[in-house]
Structures are given as C-alpha cells and as structure tokens.
Design a protein around this motif. Sequence first.
Motif, PDB file in Angstrom:
ATOM      1  N   MET A  38       1.102  -1.333  -0.124  1.00  0.00           N
ATOM      2  CA  MET A  38      -0.178  -0.607  -0.173  1.00  0.00           C
ATOM      3  C   MET A  38       0.815   1.085   0.110  1.00  0.00           C
ATOM      4  O   MET A  38       1.143   0.991   1.024  1.00  0.00           O
ATOM      5  CB  MET A  38      -0.698  -0.001   0.549  1.00  0.00           C
ATOM      6  CG  MET A  38      -1.668   1.481   1.398  1.00  0.00           C
ATOM      7  SD  MET A  38      -2.842   1.515   3.119  1.00  0.00           S
ATOM      8  CE  MET A  38      -4.520  -0.187   2.514  1.00  0.00           C
ATOM      9  N   ASN A  39       0.644   2.019  -0.923  1.00  0.00           N
ATOM     10  CA  ASN A  39       1.588   3.209  -0.743  1.00  0.00           C
ATOM     11  C   ASN A  39       0.660   3.895  -0.366  1.00  0.00           C
ATOM     12  O   ASN A  39      -0.586   3.988   0.315  1.00  0.00           O
ATOM     13  CB  ASN A  39       1.688   3.515  -2.437  1.00  0.00           C
ATOM     14  CG  ASN A  39       0.780   3.534  -3.191  1.00  0.00           C
ATOM     15  OD1 ASN A  39      -0.457   4.247  -3.045  1.00  0.00           O
ATOM     16  ND2 ASN A  39       1.174   3.689  -4.801  1.00  0.00           N
ATOM     17  N   ARG A  40       1.168   5.537  -0.404  1.00  0.00           N
ATOM     18  CA  ARG A  40       0.768   7.150   0.318  1.00  0.00           C
ATOM     19  C   ARG A  40      -0.553   7.380  -0.743  1.00  0.00           C
ATOM     20  O   ARG A  40      -1.434   7.723   0.403  1.00  0.00           O
ATOM     21  CB  ARG A  40       1.914   7.694   0.157  1.00  0.00           C
ATOM     22  CG  ARG A  40       0.889   8.935   0.860  1.00  0.00           C
ATOM     23  CD  ARG A  40       1.966   8.636   2.343  1.00  0.00           C
ATOM     24  NE  ARG A  40       1.015   9.963   2.900  1.00  0.00           N
ATOM     25  CZ  ARG A  40       0.841  10.150   4.355  1.00  0.00           C
ATOM     26  NH1 ARG A  40       0.663   9.142   5.045  1.00  0.00           N
ATOM     27  NH2 ARG A  40       0.479  10.989   4.810  1.00  0.00           N
ATOM     28  N   GLN A  41      -0.828   6.513  -2.022  1.00  0.00           N
ATOM     29  CA  GLN A  41      -1.622   7.723  -2.560  1.00  0.00           C
ATOM     30  C   GLN A  41      -2.549   6.665  -2.413  1.00  0.00           C
ATOM     31  O   GLN A  41      -3.821   7.150  -1.696  1.00  0.00           O
ATOM     32  CB  GLN A  41      -1.067   7.458  -4.152  1.00  0.00           C
ATOM     33  CG  GLN A  41      -2.635   7.670  -4.360  1.00  0.00           C
ATOM     34  CD  GLN A  41      -2.847   7.791  -5.871  1.00  0.00           C
ATOM     35  OE1 GLN A  41      -1.351   7.149  -7.231  1.00  0.00           O
ATOM     36  NE2 GLN A  41      -3.164   8.690  -7.182  1.00  0.00           N
ATOM     37  N   GLN A  42      -2.467   5.328  -1.895  1.00  0.00           N
ATOM     38  CA  GLN A  42      -3.573   4.144  -1.644  1.00  0.00           C
ATOM     39  C   GLN A  42      -4.562   4.714   0.268  1.00  0.00           C
ATOM     40  O   GLN A  42      -5.417   5.310   0.169  1.00  0.00           O
ATOM     41  CB  GLN A  42      -3.114   2.639  -1.544  1.00  0.00           C
ATOM     42  CG  GLN A  42      -3.174   2.414  -2.376  1.00  0.00           C
ATOM     43  CD  GLN A  42      -2.351   0.815  -3.158  1.00  0.00           C
ATOM     44  OE1 GLN A  42      -1.075   1.151  -2.324  1.00  0.00           O
ATOM     45  NE2 GLN A  42      -2.733   0.359  -3.870  1.00  0.00           N
ATOM     46  N   ARG A  43      -3.005   5.140   1.450  1.00  0.00           N
ATOM     47  CA  ARG A  43      -3.234   5.833   2.467  1.00  0.00           C
ATOM     48  C   ARG A  43      -4.324   6.487   2.374  1.00  0.00           C
ATOM     49  O   ARG A  43      -5.811   6.758   3.023  1.00  0.00           O
ATOM     50  CB  ARG A  43      -2.314   5.300   3.077  1.00  0.00           C
ATOM     51  CG  ARG A  43      -1.864   4.552   3.233  1.00  0.00           C
ATOM     52  CD  ARG A  43      -0.547   4.782   4.989  1.00  0.00           C
ATOM     53  NE  ARG A  43       0.233   3.888   5.462  1.00  0.00           N
ATOM     54  CZ  ARG A  43       0.434   3.420   6.441  1.00  0.00           C
ATOM     55  NH1 ARG A  43       0.005   4.088   7.054  1.00  0.00           N
ATOM     56  NH2 ARG A  43       0.831   2.358   7.257  1.00  0.00           N
ATOM     57  N   MET A  44      -4.203   7.066   1.035  1.00  0.00           N
ATOM     58  CA  MET A  44      -4.832   8.983   2.070  1.00  0.00           C
ATOM     59  C   MET A  44      -6.619   8.658   0.420  1.00  0.00           C
ATOM     60  O   MET A  44      -7.199   9.107   1.496  1.00  0.00           O
ATOM     61  CB  MET A  44      -3.948  10.272   0.592  1.00  0.00           C
ATOM     62  CG  MET A  44      -2.619  10.524   1.016  1.00  0.00           C
ATOM     63  SD  MET A  44      -2.868  10.851   2.683  1.00  0.00           S
ATOM     64  CE  MET A  44      -3.750  12.038   2.111  1.00  0.00           C
ATOM     65  N   HIS A  45      -6.317   7.699  -0.087  1.00  0.00           N
ATOM     66  CA  HIS A  45      -7.446   7.471  -0.377  1.00  0.00           C
ATOM     67  C   HIS A  45      -8.317   6.469   0.333  1.00  0.00           C
ATOM     68  O   HIS A  45      -9.736   6.805   0.843  1.00  0.00           O
ATOM     69  CB  HIS A  45      -7.260   6.184  -1.564  1.00  0.00           C
ATOM     70  CG  HIS A  45      -9.140   5.565  -2.586  1.00  0.00           C
ATOM     71  ND1 HIS A  45      -9.779   6.892  -2.347  1.00  0.00           N
ATOM     72  CD2 HIS A  45      -9.469   4.397  -2.591  1.00  0.00           C
ATOM     73  CE1 HIS A  45     -11.126   5.820  -2.728  1.00  0.00           C
ATOM     74  NE2 HIS A  45     -10.850   4.330  -2.508  1.00  0.00           N
ATOM     75  N   ASN A  63       2.940  -0.285  10.033  1.00  0.00           N
ATOM     76  CA  ASN A  63       2.866  -0.827   8.724  1.00  0.00           C
ATOM     77  C   ASN A  63       1.963  -0.994   8.152  1.00  0.00           C
ATOM     78  O   ASN A  63       0.343  -0.631   8.839  1.00  0.00           O
ATOM     79  CB  ASN A  63       3.495  -2.258   8.691  1.00  0.00           C
ATOM     80  CG  ASN A  63       2.448  -3.079   9.047  1.00  0.00           C
ATOM     81  OD1 ASN A  63       1.390  -3.516   9.003  1.00  0.00           O
ATOM     82  ND2 ASN A  63       3.151  -3.841  10.006  1.00  0.00           N
ATOM     83  N   ASP A  64       1.497  -1.308   6.369  1.00  0.00           N
ATOM     84  CA  ASP A  64       0.595  -0.537   5.895  1.00  0.00           C
ATOM     85  C   ASP A  64       0.292  -2.279   6.383  1.00  0.00           C
ATOM     86  O   ASP A  64      -1.736  -1.591   5.641  1.00  0.00           O
ATOM     87  CB  ASP A  64       1.103  -0.808   3.916  1.00  0.00           C
ATOM     88  CG  ASP A  64       1.869   0.210   3.906  1.00  0.00           C
ATOM     89  OD1 ASP A  64       1.292   1.139   4.677  1.00  0.00           O
ATOM     90  OD2 ASP A  64       2.443  -0.033   2.804  1.00  0.00           O
TER      91      ASP A  64
END
Length: 187
Positions: free
Chosen positions: A1-8, A102-103
């Motif tokens: 999971m990248n930063r963009q997925q977390r922000m989503h 972690n993710d």
Amino acid sequence: MNRQQRMHLYDIQNRAYTEGTVEQINDQWIFFDEETEEAAMLEDFVQQEIEIFRMNRWKKGILKEAGKIRIGNELIMLRDQDLVRIRKHLIYSLERLLDGINDDAFFQFVTTLNSLNFSIFDCIYCYNHLSFLSDEHRKDGVNFMVFDNQDEICNVQHHFCYYEKINDRFEFTINTGKRLIIEKLIS
C-alpha cells in the motif's frame, strides 16, 4: 500500500468533512456548519482543503482567501449559499500513530474500525506510546484510542511489539459490550 492508497482510505472515511453553507455578511465570508448550526469565519480555513458543490459534483481545492478557492489552475469565486465541505484534521497523536504502523496493520485497523461504523475522524482521544520509543531498537507497549460516532463509543487498545518480528494487535470494545480482536504478525 503506497501513500496514495492510504490517502484514498482517508478520503472515503465517513465524517471526514464538515459540511455547510457560506454567506457573505458585511464583506466577510461566514461558514455555517450544517450539523451543529455554528458559524465560523471562513478566513479561519485559509490554505486548507475545501470542496465546493458545483454542477452536481464536489470539486476539491484549496481556500486561498475568504471567498476564493484554487482548483488546479482555476480560481473559483464563492457565492452566497454555496454548499462547501471542509476537510477535518485528525488528532495529531493519531495521525503520527497511523503514519508509524506498517501498511497491513494500517489497512486492517481502519477497515475494522469502519466495519464497526466508526471513522478515524471520530477519534476524541489518542495516546501514542509508540512515538516515545523512536530511538529504541525494541519497541513494545500499548496505544489507547477512543472514538465517538455520536451513537456509540469505541475504545481501542493497540498492543505492539516491534523487535525480531512485527506484531500488531488491536482490541476494539464498544460501549454495547461488543468486542473484537485482530492481530497481524509479520516475521
């Protein structure tokens, strides 16, 4: 999971925004919270993320000055009775905690919280013990969080041990007596 997925995942949270309308009164823009009916000066939200409802959809931008929203390269002027929503801020200690796990643990925690009808934006208290252990090789302890969705209260204990293995255990307890435990172990 990248930063963009977390922000989503942040973006799709319930109660992530304060919704209301704006009015220009005596050359000042006032924001009226739809839920609480409280009024606030719109200039208090300058440089924050704001969305405006135009042409049957939400347009996301940054409030540049009271009455003006920058959406991409375009500057939108507000009108009386425009429907807007202003992004809420997370409690600082919760934000640091979410950044520090972690993710997999992040995803499991947030989706489980959501399945219990709570949002990360419902957090009213967070004690982040992990933030005090940043220089230590072995990190273990417990973080405490309390969430209030206006119908129920949820207490979450996050037991963690980061040493040779990464272990995150979340214990959810709702005021109705319902309990749920999830655990993520990474070797």
